[in-house]
Design an enzyme around this catalytic site. Structure first.
Site, mmCIF file in Angstrom:
data_model
loop_
_atom_site.group_PDB
_atom_site.id
_atom_site.type_symbol
_atom_site.label_atom_id
_atom_site.label_comp_id
_atom_site.label_asym_id
_atom_site.label_seq_id
_atom_site.Cartn_x
_atom_site.Cartn_y
_atom_site.Cartn_z
ATOM 1 N N CYS A 12 65.250 73.154 51.931
ATOM 2 C CA CYS A 12 65.110 71.692 51.943
ATOM 3 C C CYS A 12 66.499 71.054 52.005
ATOM 4 O O CYS A 12 67.347 71.313 51.139
ATOM 5 C CB CYS A 12 64.359 71.217 50.697
ATOM 6 N N HIS A 49 62.617 69.122 43.390
ATOM 7 C CA HIS A 49 61.901 68.996 44.659
ATOM 8 C C HIS A 49 60.449 68.578 44.461
ATOM 9 O O HIS A 49 59.668 69.305 43.836
ATOM 10 C CB HIS A 49 61.937 70.317 45.434
ATOM 11 N N HIS A 89 60.906 65.828 51.061
ATOM 12 C CA HIS A 89 61.449 65.729 49.702
ATOM 13 C C HIS A 89 61.410 64.235 49.406
ATOM 14 O O HIS A 89 62.073 63.445 50.114
ATOM 15 C CB HIS A 89 62.875 66.289 49.658
ATOM 16 N N HIS A 114 61.745 60.536 48.781
ATOM 17 C CA HIS A 114 62.959 59.721 48.807
ATOM 18 C C HIS A 114 62.619 58.259 49.019
ATOM 19 O O HIS A 114 61.639 57.925 49.679
ATOM 20 C CB HIS A 114 63.933 60.202 49.891
HETATM 21 P P1 AMP Z 1 61.943 59.834 56.358
HETATM 22 O O1 AMP Z 1 61.642 59.605 57.810
HETATM 23 O O2 AMP Z 1 61.423 58.751 55.475
HETATM 24 O O3 AMP Z 1 61.525 61.223 55.919
HETATM 25 O O4 AMP Z 1 63.508 59.729 56.225
HETATM 26 C C1 AMP Z 1 64.363 60.829 56.196
HETATM 27 C C2 AMP Z 1 65.764 60.276 56.302
HETATM 28 O O5 AMP Z 1 66.656 61.293 55.947
HETATM 29 C C3 AMP Z 1 66.130 59.788 57.701
HETATM 30 O O6 AMP Z 1 66.479 58.417 57.643
HETATM 31 C C4 AMP Z 1 67.317 60.675 58.064
HETATM 32 O O7 AMP Z 1 68.300 59.994 58.809
HETATM 33 C C5 AMP Z 1 67.828 61.095 56.697
HETATM 34 N N1 AMP Z 1 68.570 62.344 56.663
HETATM 35 C C6 AMP Z 1 68.240 63.522 57.233
HETATM 36 N N2 AMP Z 1 69.175 64.457 56.955
HETATM 37 C C7 AMP Z 1 70.098 63.859 56.181
HETATM 38 C C8 AMP Z 1 71.314 64.284 55.562
HETATM 39 N N3 AMP Z 1 71.763 65.555 55.689
HETATM 40 N N4 AMP Z 1 72.021 63.390 54.848
HETATM 41 C C9 AMP Z 1 71.585 62.121 54.706
HETATM 42 N N5 AMP Z 1 70.460 61.647 55.250
HETATM 43 C C10 AMP Z 1 69.721 62.501 55.984
#
Ligand code: AMP
Length: 118
Positions: free
Chosen positions: A4, A46, A96, A98
């Site tokens: 993850c 997680h 995960h 958020h």
């Molecule tokens: P969601 O579509 O709500 O699952 O949002 C996932 C978010 O995680 C997206 O806005 C991505 O740009 C962001 N994301 C993915 N990988 C990373 C990372 N390594 N660091 C920071 N943000 C990330």
């Protein structure tokens, strides 16, 4: 959950621009920001989705972190949008839990765009 990416950020295995680091939650800037301010708040443990038996205290920590992040990022007065994409139809891409905090410029009214409109 070593595969993850958000767990990897929690474990320091991949870098992130950390905004807030607390006992059970942390916040870091989104790697592909969709607004001038775009910060994610995550539980350090997680949980893929909101229904995954997230302890109420962790939910409280997540939401209590929102105004803290807004203040740190300088959008507490100007306003910001708070979004959780949960599951397939919400286009959750990282499994995960958020919280997105978005701000830094005025947004349009409304918050839903369906896939066929893209
Ligand atoms: P969601 O579509 O709500 O699952 O949002 C996932 C978010 O995680 C997206 O806005 C991505 O740009 C962001 N994301 C993915 N990988 C990373 C990372 N390594 N660091 C920071 N943000 C990330």
């Amino acid at each position: 959950m070593s595969e993850c990416i958000f767990c990897m950020i929690v474990n320091g295995e991949i870098p992130a621009k950390v905004v807030l680091d607390e006992d059970d939650v942390m916040a870091f800037d989104d790697v592909a920001p969709q607004a001038p301010v775009h910060t994610l708040i995550i539980p350090k443990h997680h949980y893929a989705h909101m229904a995954d038996d997230v302890p109420p205290d962790t939910m409280l920590s997540l939401f209590s972190a929102v105004p803290k992040v807004a203040a740190i990022k300088g959008v507490a007065e100007s306003g910001y949008r708070v979004i959780i994409n949960n599951g397939h139809d919400a286009a959750q891409t990282v499994a995960h839990l958020h919280v997105h905090v978005l701000g830094g410029r005025p947004m349009a009214h409304g918050m839903v765009r369906f896939g066929s409109e893209e």
